[in-house]
Design a protein around this motif. Structure first.
Motif, PDB file in Angstrom:
ATOM      1  N   THR A  83       0.804  -1.220   0.000  1.00 35.04           N
ATOM      2  CA  THR A  83       0.000   0.000   0.000  1.00 35.04           C
ATOM      3  C   THR A  83       0.836   1.268   0.000  1.00 35.04           C
ATOM      4  N   SER A  84       0.237   2.301  -0.574  1.00 33.54           N
ATOM      5  CA  SER A  84       0.895   3.604  -0.522  1.00 33.54           C
ATOM      6  C   SER A  84       0.787   4.097   0.918  1.00 33.54           C
ATOM      7  N   ARG A  85       1.738   4.876   1.383  1.00 30.49           N
ATOM      8  CA  ARG A  85       1.813   5.226   2.808  1.00 30.49           C
ATOM      9  C   ARG A  85       0.589   5.990   3.278  1.00 30.49           C
ATOM     10  N   LYS A  86      -0.102   6.683   2.380  1.00 33.96           N
ATOM     11  CA  LYS A  86      -1.242   7.482   2.790  1.00 33.96           C
ATOM     12  C   LYS A  86      -2.371   6.623   3.359  1.00 33.96           C
ATOM     13  N   ARG A  87      -2.610   5.477   2.731  1.00 30.30           N
ATOM     14  CA  ARG A  87      -3.736   4.629   3.133  1.00 30.30           C
ATOM     15  C   ARG A  87      -3.304   3.413   3.939  1.00 30.30           C
ATOM     16  N   THR A  88      -2.072   3.332   4.293  1.00 26.08           N
ATOM     17  CA  THR A  88      -1.538   2.134   4.942  1.00 26.08           C
ATOM     18  C   THR A  88      -2.212   1.842   6.270  1.00 26.08           C
ATOM     19  N   ARG A  89      -2.366   2.842   7.124  1.00 25.96           N
ATOM     20  CA  ARG A  89      -2.931   2.608   8.451  1.00 25.96           C
ATOM     21  C   ARG A  89      -4.338   2.028   8.357  1.00 25.96           C
ATOM     22  N   ARG A  90      -5.167   2.584   7.483  1.00 26.13           N
ATOM     23  CA  ARG A  90      -6.545   2.085   7.336  1.00 26.13           C
ATOM     24  C   ARG A  90      -6.544   0.668   6.766  1.00 26.13           C
ATOM     25  N   SER A  91      -5.662   0.395   5.814  1.00 31.18           N
ATOM     26  CA  SER A  91      -5.563  -0.953   5.243  1.00 31.18           C
ATOM     27  C   SER A  91      -5.155  -1.962   6.317  1.00 31.18           C
ATOM     28  N   LEU A  92      -4.215  -1.569   7.165  1.00 35.93           N
ATOM     29  CA  LEU A  92      -3.788  -2.454   8.255  1.00 35.93           C
ATOM     30  C   LEU A  92      -4.917  -2.701   9.242  1.00 35.93           C
ATOM     31  N   GLU A  93      -5.656  -1.654   9.583  1.00 35.56           N
ATOM     32  CA  GLU A  93      -6.772  -1.813  10.516  1.00 35.56           C
ATOM     33  C   GLU A  93      -7.816  -2.771   9.953  1.00 35.56           C
ATOM     34  N   LYS A  94      -8.102  -2.657   8.650  1.00 29.67           N
ATOM     35  CA  LYS A  94      -9.060  -3.578   8.019  1.00 29.67           C
ATOM     36  C   LYS A  94      -8.537  -5.006   8.026  1.00 29.67           C
ATOM     37  N   LEU A  95      -7.248  -5.163   7.740  1.00 34.53           N
ATOM     38  CA  LEU A  95      -6.643  -6.496   7.758  1.00 34.53           C
ATOM     39  C   LEU A  95      -6.717  -7.100   9.154  1.00 34.53           C
ATOM     40  N   LEU A  96      -6.428  -6.299  10.182  1.00 37.31           N
ATOM     41  CA  LEU A  96      -6.480  -6.810  11.549  1.00 37.31           C
ATOM     42  C   LEU A  96      -7.911  -7.158  11.961  1.00 37.31           C
ATOM     43  N   GLU A  97      -8.895  -6.391  11.501  1.00 38.05           N
ATOM     44  CA  GLU A  97     -10.303  -6.726  11.755  1.00 38.05           C
ATOM     45  C   GLU A  97     -10.624  -8.093  11.151  1.00 38.05           C
ATOM     46  N   TRP A  98     -10.141  -8.326   9.928  1.00 37.89           N
ATOM     47  CA  TRP A  98     -10.372  -9.609   9.257  1.00 37.89           C
ATOM     48  C   TRP A  98      -9.697 -10.746  10.026  1.00 37.89           C
ATOM     49  N   GLU A  99      -8.446 -10.528  10.451  1.00 37.93           N
ATOM     50  CA  GLU A  99      -7.725 -11.541  11.227  1.00 37.93           C
ATOM     51  C   GLU A  99      -8.475 -11.854  12.524  1.00 37.93           C
ATOM     52  N   ASN A 100      -8.995 -10.817  13.176  1.00 36.93           N
ATOM     53  CA  ASN A 100      -9.742 -11.024  14.420  1.00 36.93           C
ATOM     54  C   ASN A 100     -10.992 -11.862  14.194  1.00 36.93           C
ATOM     55  N   SER A 101     -11.762 -11.517  13.172  1.00 41.70           N
ATOM     56  CA  SER A 101     -13.003 -12.266  12.930  1.00 41.70           C
ATOM     57  C   SER A 101     -12.725 -13.671  12.409  1.00 41.70           C
ATOM     58  N   ARG A 102     -11.643 -13.833  11.652  1.00 45.60           N
ATOM     59  CA  ARG A 102     -11.297 -15.138  11.093  1.00 45.60           C
ATOM     60  C   ARG A 102     -10.833 -16.113  12.172  1.00 45.60           C
ATOM     61  N   LEU A 103     -10.016 -15.632  13.118  1.00 51.34           N
ATOM     62  CA  LEU A 103      -9.384 -16.556  14.061  1.00 51.34           C
ATOM     63  C   LEU A 103      -9.289 -16.041  15.487  1.00 51.34           C
ATOM     64  N   TYR A 104      -8.768 -14.848  15.677  1.00 46.14           N
ATOM     65  CA  TYR A 104      -8.312 -14.448  17.007  1.00 46.14           C
ATOM     66  C   TYR A 104      -9.417 -14.219  18.024  1.00 46.14           C
ATOM     67  N   HIS A 105     -10.591 -13.723  17.603  1.00 42.50           N
ATOM     68  CA  HIS A 105     -11.678 -13.565  18.567  1.00 42.50           C
ATOM     69  C   HIS A 105     -12.135 -14.924  19.092  1.00 42.50           C
ATOM     70  N   LYS A 106     -12.048 -15.959  18.272  1.00 43.06           N
ATOM     71  CA  LYS A 106     -12.408 -17.307  18.725  1.00 43.06           C
ATOM     72  C   LYS A 106     -11.426 -17.823  19.768  1.00 43.06           C
ATOM     73  N   LEU A 107     -10.196 -17.286  19.738  1.00 44.27           N
ATOM     74  CA  LEU A 107      -9.163 -17.688  20.693  1.00 44.27           C
ATOM     75  C   LEU A 107      -9.073 -16.705  21.867  1.00 44.27           C
ATOM     76  N   CYS A 108     -10.055 -15.803  21.976  1.00 45.90           N
ATOM     77  CA  CYS A 108     -10.098 -14.772  23.027  1.00 45.90           C
ATOM     78  C   CYS A 108      -8.896 -13.829  22.954  1.00 45.90           C
ATOM     79  N   LEU A 109      -8.476 -13.512  21.722  1.00 50.35           N
ATOM     80  CA  LEU A 109      -7.412 -12.538  21.490  1.00 50.35           C
ATOM     81  C   LEU A 109      -7.946 -11.461  20.562  1.00 50.35           C
TER      82      LEU A 109
END
Length: 142
Positions: A83-109
């Motif tokens: 990603t270009s640096r301007k939108r990087t933070r938002r892209s990372l936040e979306k990716l982390l939301e996806w990671e949380n819903s995919r796996l980590y919330h089920k593991l209480c993380l």
């Protein structure tokens, strides 16, 4: 007449939300401190490193497989490369939301991007915080 009903319903809903929030805060008091994954790259723009450390934190032993952790960090670092640096933070936040819903919330993380003061100087940096979510007791009445 219908308007009064809506108002009462909204108030009850707000009270329930307050009770839920208070119960969650009470449970969070006993949760361990979050794991901090710091940036390990060479370039930082507005405190965001171009790469995060992929070494498995010992505090996550028994909570998540090292392979899953490394795969998640790999996806985060790939996102940083693309990603270009301007939108990087938002892209990372979306990716982390996806990671949380995919796996980590089920593991209480819960993974999140957080801005913190550097340990060595007065600058701010972004880190990945891995918080331990409290397990909600199932025996608690509704």
């Amino acid at each position: 007449m219908m308007e009064d009903f809506d108002e009462i319903y909204e108030e009850e809903e707000e009270e329930e939300e307050d009770e839920d929030r208070a119960a969650e805060e009470q449970l969070l008091k006993y949760a361990p401190d979050p794991v901090v994954v710091r940036g390990s790259g060479h370039v930082t723009v507005f405190g965001l490193s171009n790469k995060f450390e992929s070494e498995f934190p010992s505090a996550l032993t028994g909570k998540v497989a090292p392979e899953e952790f490394k795969a998640s960090i790999y996806r985060v670092n790939s996102c940083l490369r693309k990603t270009s640096r301007k939108r990087t933070r938002r892209s990372l936040e979306k990716l982390l939301e996806w990671e949380n819903s995919r796996l980590y919330h089920k593991l209480c993380l819960h993974w999140k991007l957080s801005k913190r003061k550097c340990e060595t100087n007065n600058m701010m940096e972004y880190v990945i915080l891995i918080e331990f979510l409290p397990k909600i007791p199932i025996f608690r009445p509704d």
